[in-house]
Design a protein around this motif. Sequence first.
Motif, PDB file in Angstrom:
ATOM      1  N   GLY A   1      67.833  50.895  27.458  1.00  0.00           N
ATOM      2  CA  GLY A   1      66.170  51.136  26.541  1.00  0.00           C
ATOM      3  C   GLY A   1      66.031  51.475  25.134  1.00  0.00           C
ATOM      4  O   GLY A   1      65.794  51.411  24.594  1.00  0.00           O
ATOM      5  N   THR A   2      67.567  52.298  25.065  1.00  0.00           N
ATOM      6  CA  THR A   2      67.679  52.631  23.699  1.00  0.00           C
ATOM      7  C   THR A   2      68.930  51.706  22.698  1.00  0.00           C
ATOM      8  O   THR A   2      69.795  51.450  24.131  1.00  0.00           O
ATOM      9  N   ASN A   3      69.583  51.945  21.953  1.00  0.00           N
ATOM     10  CA  ASN A   3      70.774  51.344  21.123  1.00  0.00           C
ATOM     11  C   ASN A   3      70.955  52.603  20.358  1.00  0.00           C
ATOM     12  O   ASN A   3      70.823  53.824  19.699  1.00  0.00           O
ATOM     13  N   TYR A   4      72.374  52.596  19.770  1.00  0.00           N
ATOM     14  CA  TYR A   4      72.839  52.613  19.027  1.00  0.00           C
ATOM     15  C   TYR A   4      72.686  51.943  17.499  1.00  0.00           C
ATOM     16  O   TYR A   4      72.865  50.366  17.869  1.00  0.00           O
ATOM     17  N   THR A   5      72.305  52.541  16.555  1.00  0.00           N
ATOM     18  CA  THR A   5      72.314  51.789  15.030  1.00  0.00           C
ATOM     19  C   THR A   5      73.874  52.481  13.888  1.00  0.00           C
ATOM     20  O   THR A   5      74.439  53.100  14.345  1.00  0.00           O
ATOM     21  N   PHE A   6      74.289  50.693  14.163  1.00  0.00           N
ATOM     22  CA  PHE A   6      75.544  50.730  13.248  1.00  0.00           C
ATOM     23  C   PHE A   6      75.146  49.862  11.897  1.00  0.00           C
ATOM     24  O   PHE A   6      74.880  49.310  11.656  1.00  0.00           O
ATOM     25  N   LEU A   7      75.661  50.724  10.603  1.00  0.00           N
ATOM     26  CA  LEU A   7      75.999  50.386   9.325  1.00  0.00           C
ATOM     27  C   LEU A   7      77.289  49.562   9.457  1.00  0.00           C
ATOM     28  O   LEU A   7      78.007  50.178   9.620  1.00  0.00           O
ATOM     29  N   ILE A   8      77.042  48.229   8.851  1.00  0.00           N
ATOM     30  CA  ILE A   8      78.419  47.505   8.780  1.00  0.00           C
ATOM     31  C   ILE A   8      78.855  47.416   7.201  1.00  0.00           C
ATOM     32  O   ILE A   8      77.833  47.334   6.517  1.00  0.00           O
ATOM     33  N   THR A   9      80.154  47.504   6.545  1.00  0.00           N
ATOM     34  CA  THR A   9      80.602  46.891   5.153  1.00  0.00           C
ATOM     35  C   THR A   9      81.924  46.286   5.465  1.00  0.00           C
ATOM     36  O   THR A   9      82.709  46.410   6.444  1.00  0.00           O
ATOM     37  N   ALA A  10      82.894  46.385   4.144  1.00  0.00           N
ATOM     38  CA  ALA A  10      84.015  46.259   3.651  1.00  0.00           C
ATOM     39  C   ALA A  10      84.215  47.746   3.872  1.00  0.00           C
ATOM     40  O   ALA A  10      84.234  48.302   3.391  1.00  0.00           O
ATOM     41  N   ARG A  11      86.029  47.571   4.288  1.00  0.00           N
ATOM     42  CA  ARG A  11      86.219  48.924   4.756  1.00  0.00           C
ATOM     43  C   ARG A  11      86.744  49.350   3.025  1.00  0.00           C
ATOM     44  O   ARG A  11      86.785  50.665   3.273  1.00  0.00           O
ATOM     45  N   HIS A  12      87.342  48.413   2.089  1.00  0.00           N
ATOM     46  CA  HIS A  12      87.502  48.433   1.145  1.00  0.00           C
ATOM     47  C   HIS A  12      86.358  49.187  -0.304  1.00  0.00           C
ATOM     48  O   HIS A  12      87.260  49.967  -0.932  1.00  0.00           O
ATOM     49  N   MET A  13      84.944  49.232   0.814  1.00  0.00           N
ATOM     50  CA  MET A  13      84.162  49.830   0.197  1.00  0.00           C
ATOM     51  C   MET A  13      84.400  51.603   0.016  1.00  0.00           C
ATOM     52  O   MET A  13      83.926  51.760  -0.609  1.00  0.00           O
ATOM     53  N   VAL A  14      84.449  51.890   1.574  1.00  0.00           N
ATOM     54  CA  VAL A  14      83.796  53.092   1.696  1.00  0.00           C
ATOM     55  C   VAL A  14      85.581  53.677   1.932  1.00  0.00           C
ATOM     56  O   VAL A  14      85.432  55.085   1.881  1.00  0.00           O
ATOM     57  N   ASP A  15      87.389  53.028   1.576  1.00  0.00           N
ATOM     58  CA  ASP A  15      87.907  53.926   2.692  1.00  0.00           C
ATOM     59  C   ASP A  15      89.132  53.432   1.094  1.00  0.00           C
ATOM     60  O   ASP A  15      90.147  52.201   1.552  1.00  0.00           O
ATOM     61  N   GLY A  16      88.700  54.373   0.180  1.00  0.00           N
ATOM     62  CA  GLY A  16      89.266  54.551  -1.214  1.00  0.00           C
ATOM     63  C   GLY A  16      91.333  54.138  -0.885  1.00  0.00           C
ATOM     64  O   GLY A  16      92.526  53.575  -1.592  1.00  0.00           O
ATOM     65  N   GLU A  17      91.609  55.261   0.078  1.00  0.00           N
ATOM     66  CA  GLU A  17      92.912  55.340   0.060  1.00  0.00           C
ATOM     67  C   GLU A  17      93.310  54.228   0.984  1.00  0.00           C
ATOM     68  O   GLU A  17      94.708  54.050   0.867  1.00  0.00           O
ATOM     69  N   TRP A  18      92.697  53.611   1.630  1.00  0.00           N
ATOM     70  CA  TRP A  18      93.445  52.533   2.568  1.00  0.00           C
ATOM     71  C   TRP A  18      94.552  51.761   1.706  1.00  0.00           C
ATOM     72  O   TRP A  18      95.226  50.902   1.647  1.00  0.00           O
ATOM     73  N   MET A  19      93.770  51.204   0.163  1.00  0.00           N
ATOM     74  CA  MET A  19      94.058  50.210  -1.023  1.00  0.00           C
ATOM     75  C   MET A  19      95.100  50.795  -1.620  1.00  0.00           C
ATOM     76  O   MET A  19      94.504  50.542  -2.752  1.00  0.00           O
ATOM     77  N   ASN A  20      95.100  52.231  -1.831  1.00  0.00           N
ATOM     78  CA  ASN A  20      95.725  52.649  -2.787  1.00  0.00           C
ATOM     79  C   ASN A  20      94.952  52.800  -4.422  1.00  0.00           C
ATOM     80  O   ASN A  20      95.150  52.825  -5.673  1.00  0.00           O
ATOM     81  N   CYS A  21      93.024  52.933  -3.801  1.00  0.00           N
ATOM     82  CA  CYS A  21      91.831  52.376  -4.877  1.00  0.00           C
ATOM     83  C   CYS A  21      91.705  54.229  -4.967  1.00  0.00           C
ATOM     84  O   CYS A  21      91.565  55.279  -3.938  1.00  0.00           O
ATOM     85  N   PRO A  22      90.638  54.089  -5.830  1.00  0.00           N
ATOM     86  CA  PRO A  22      89.512  55.538  -6.213  1.00  0.00           C
ATOM     87  C   PRO A  22      88.942  55.429  -4.713  1.00  0.00           C
ATOM     88  O   PRO A  22      88.079  54.933  -4.581  1.00  0.00           O
TER      89      PRO A  22
END
Length: 221
Positions: free
Chosen positions: A14-35
């Motif tokens: 009866g309870t939930n986890y709430t997840f925030l979803i987005t594109a990885r390049h928005m939050v993980d700059g190091e992934w693409m060698n970005c700021p």
Amino acid sequence: TGFLIDVPRKTIRGTNYTFLITARHMVDGEWMNCPKVADRLSLRMNRKGPLVLEIGEPATIFYPLKDQVWLYPEADSVDIAFTVISKEKLIALGADVEPLGSDALASRSEADEMRVGDEIVSAGLLSGMSGTLANYPIFKWGNVSSFNNEPIPTQTCQGGKTLNLFEALVSASLVPGNSGSPIFILPNERHPSRIFLAGVQSVSSIGNDVAGMAPIRSLID
């Protein structure tokens, strides 16, 4: 852009986890060698109740994401990021919180049965056109354009490294700012009464009104 989704807990019925979803390049700059941007991110949401814009009364709340732990699909070629968010804290701040349910996600059979030409709709934000006092999502319609069996070389920032991303392509004018938007498949002859979440909008630098969609199965898995 990002969106919320509720997923039932297995341990507390009866309870939930709430997840925030987005594109990885928005939050993980190091992934693409970005700021690096993760320390400066905030979640901006409309306040609950009638949207009345009055001077001195902000219509949005800001929830800092600096301390969030971001998770990613196992495959490094998938442009999706997600994090567990406190729905209770968002509600306490006065945010209008209406996550998608987990039943909005494509089933495995629905994901496998998607076809070129299927109609899609996306809801996202555009810089300078989505409001400064409140969020006004902009909806865009289009079609599935292609399913690639080989990766697409992609660069999302000037000077960043090129990654080979496995994505579907959609014909819709999805532009920078839409990254992280949910993309839904509209009802069709195979699913006449069902709209479902098919993917997360990724790259939009391909041009010619074609954008990349990271398949939702990678998130589910």
